[in-house]
Design a protein around this motif. Structure first.
Motif, PDB file in Angstrom:
ATOM      1  N   CYS A 235       0.810  -1.225   0.000  1.00  0.00           N
ATOM      2  CA  CYS A 235       0.000   0.000   0.000  1.00  0.00           C
ATOM      3  C   CYS A 235       0.842   1.274   0.000  1.00  0.00           C
ATOM      4  O   CYS A 235       0.318   2.354  -0.293  1.00  0.00           O
ATOM      5  CB  CYS A 235      -0.950   0.008   1.198  1.00  0.00           C
ATOM      6  SG  CYS A 235      -2.395  -1.060   0.992  1.00  0.00           S
ATOM      7  N   THR A 236       2.110   1.178   0.323  1.00  0.00           N
ATOM      8  CA  THR A 236       2.914   2.396   0.488  1.00  0.00           C
ATOM      9  C   THR A 236       3.902   2.646  -0.650  1.00  0.00           C
ATOM     10  O   THR A 236       4.292   3.793  -0.872  1.00  0.00           O
ATOM     11  CB  THR A 236       3.689   2.354   1.813  1.00  0.00           C
ATOM     12  OG1 THR A 236       4.539   1.190   1.833  1.00  0.00           O
ATOM     13  CG2 THR A 236       2.726   2.296   2.994  1.00  0.00           C
TER      14      THR A 236
ATOM     15  N   SER B 168      -5.730   0.900 -10.048  1.00  0.00           N
ATOM     16  CA  SER B 168      -5.924   1.086  -8.608  1.00  0.00           C
ATOM     17  C   SER B 168      -5.279  -0.083  -7.880  1.00  0.00           C
ATOM     18  O   SER B 168      -5.012  -1.145  -8.468  1.00  0.00           O
ATOM     19  CB  SER B 168      -7.417   1.135  -8.285  1.00  0.00           C
ATOM     20  OG  SER B 168      -8.018  -0.137  -8.505  1.00  0.00           O
ATOM     21  N   LYS B 169      -5.036   0.079  -6.589  1.00  0.00           N
ATOM     22  CA  LYS B 169      -4.461  -1.010  -5.800  1.00  0.00           C
ATOM     23  C   LYS B 169      -5.403  -2.214  -5.770  1.00  0.00           C
ATOM     24  O   LYS B 169      -4.950  -3.366  -5.811  1.00  0.00           O
ATOM     25  CB  LYS B 169      -4.168  -0.536  -4.371  1.00  0.00           C
ATOM     26  CG  LYS B 169      -3.063   0.501  -4.258  1.00  0.00           C
ATOM     27  CD  LYS B 169      -1.686  -0.097  -4.501  1.00  0.00           C
ATOM     28  CE  LYS B 169      -0.588   0.910  -4.190  1.00  0.00           C
ATOM     29  NZ  LYS B 169       0.771   0.351  -4.369  1.00  0.00           N
TER      30      LYS B 169
ATOM     31  N   LYS C  93      -5.025  -0.632   4.253  1.00  0.00           N
ATOM     32  CA  LYS C  93      -6.027   0.417   4.131  1.00  0.00           C
ATOM     33  C   LYS C  93      -6.285   0.820   2.683  1.00  0.00           C
ATOM     34  O   LYS C  93      -7.382   1.280   2.352  1.00  0.00           O
ATOM     35  CB  LYS C  93      -5.579   1.644   4.944  1.00  0.00           C
ATOM     36  CG  LYS C  93      -5.678   1.424   6.448  1.00  0.00           C
ATOM     37  CD  LYS C  93      -5.330   2.689   7.215  1.00  0.00           C
ATOM     38  CE  LYS C  93      -5.515   2.478   8.712  1.00  0.00           C
ATOM     39  NZ  LYS C  93      -5.204   3.707   9.487  1.00  0.00           N
ATOM     40  N   CYS C  94      -5.298   0.663   1.824  1.00  0.00           N
ATOM     41  CA  CYS C  94      -5.494   1.049   0.422  1.00  0.00           C
ATOM     42  C   CYS C  94      -6.489   0.130  -0.289  1.00  0.00           C
ATOM     43  O   CYS C  94      -6.978   0.462  -1.363  1.00  0.00           O
ATOM     44  CB  CYS C  94      -4.176   1.044  -0.328  1.00  0.00           C
ATOM     45  SG  CYS C  94      -3.398  -0.590  -0.482  1.00  0.00           S
TER      46      CYS C  94
ATOM     47  N   ASP D 231     -10.396   0.622   2.672  1.00  0.00           N
ATOM     48  CA  ASP D 231     -10.948   1.884   3.178  1.00  0.00           C
ATOM     49  C   ASP D 231     -12.142   2.322   2.328  1.00  0.00           C
ATOM     50  O   ASP D 231     -12.144   2.160   1.132  1.00  0.00           O
ATOM     51  CB  ASP D 231      -9.871   2.978   3.149  1.00  0.00           C
ATOM     52  CG  ASP D 231      -9.133   3.031   4.476  1.00  0.00           C
ATOM     53  OD1 ASP D 231      -9.442   2.195   5.344  1.00  0.00           O
ATOM     54  OD2 ASP D 231      -8.254   3.884   4.626  1.00  0.00           O
TER      55      ASP D 231
END
Length: 248
Positions: free
Chosen positions: A99-100, A162-163, A244-245, A248
């Motif tokens: 995610c980062t 998107s992720k 979270k990616c 959320d």
């Protein structure tokens, strides 16, 4: 006079053969360069197309199965039809910084390069975007050239998709057992359940098969594989801040 004319014609024919050969050689080189450019550039054109949810891409390994006349199992499922615990387990096993980072974990990659330059044994630094790029567009054989092609593709994938879409494609094209591709087919083959119904233990065992799906069996794990799966299961339970990616 006839002899002289014949001699000139033969001489002109010999002189013309050189330019003809050079012209043919230049055409061959041009076609070769165009083919290389097409092969290298085509993935960059396909990646935006694969962002569309109705497109279900296949991997190079699946294409190889078809080319060899072999069948394989693959049932595409949407991201929302995959148990979150499976996603958590795979992320914590394969790419904890998913995610980062922006496609490449540069810190991990630099450590691998430093180890290689020092002559030490290297560990994997492939992120999920890098593995997805490899699975979709590149041969599975390890080489410096493949890695050089893989990195910019991973960066482009992370920009365009998107992720959630990236993880969806990865889980649907990864090989989980010989001839078994995608998490739905893997869940059915190993445990007789859908990808949505996987338990935490089943998810962890599936996650640790990914580095070597030919030799590792999620339904019949070795002691070392069971130990590793327990570690991944524990990490998955603590992975809330890392995913979270996706949720959320």
């Amino acid at each position: 006079m006839a002899k002289t004319s014949h001699s000139k014609t033969a001489k002109n024919g010999r002189n013309g053969s050189g330019p003809q050969r050079r012209s043919l050689f230049r055409r061959l080189i041009t076609w070769f360069v165009l083919i290389i450019v097409l092969l290298v550039g085509l993935p960059y054109l396909l990646i935006p197309l694969y962002a569309l949810p109705q497109i279900h891409p296949v991997s190079t390994l699946m294409l190889a199965e078809n080319a060899a006349g072999r069948s394989y199992e693959r049932q595409w499922v949407s991201f929302d039809a995959i148990a979150p615990v499976l996603v958590q387990s795979v992320m914590m096993s394969e790419d904890g910084q998913f995610c980062t980072h922006s496609g490449v974990d540069w810190k991990a990659l630099n450590l691998v390069i430093d180890d290689a330059l020092d002559g030490e044994a290297t560990r994997g630094a492939s992120t999920i975007p890098m593995q997805t790029a490899k699975n979709l567009f590149l041969p599975s054989t390890r080489s410096v050239l493949r890695k050089a092609l893989e990195i910019p593709l991973a960066l482009w994938i992370d920009v365009v998709w998107s992720k959630r879409r990236l993880m969806e494609i990865y889980l649907n094209i990864a090989e989980w057992a010989p001839g078994v591709y995608g998490i739905e087919a893997a869940a059915q083959a190993y445990f007789g359940v859908s990808a949505a119904k996987l338990s935490a233990r089943q998810a962890a065992r599936l996650a640790v098969t990914l580095p070597n799906p030919i030799k590792r069996n999620a339904a019949n794990p070795s002691r070392s594989m069971q130990k590793l799966a327990r570690v991944i299961e524990g990490r998955a339970k603590q992975s809330g801040a890392y995913i979270k990616c996706l949720y959320d």
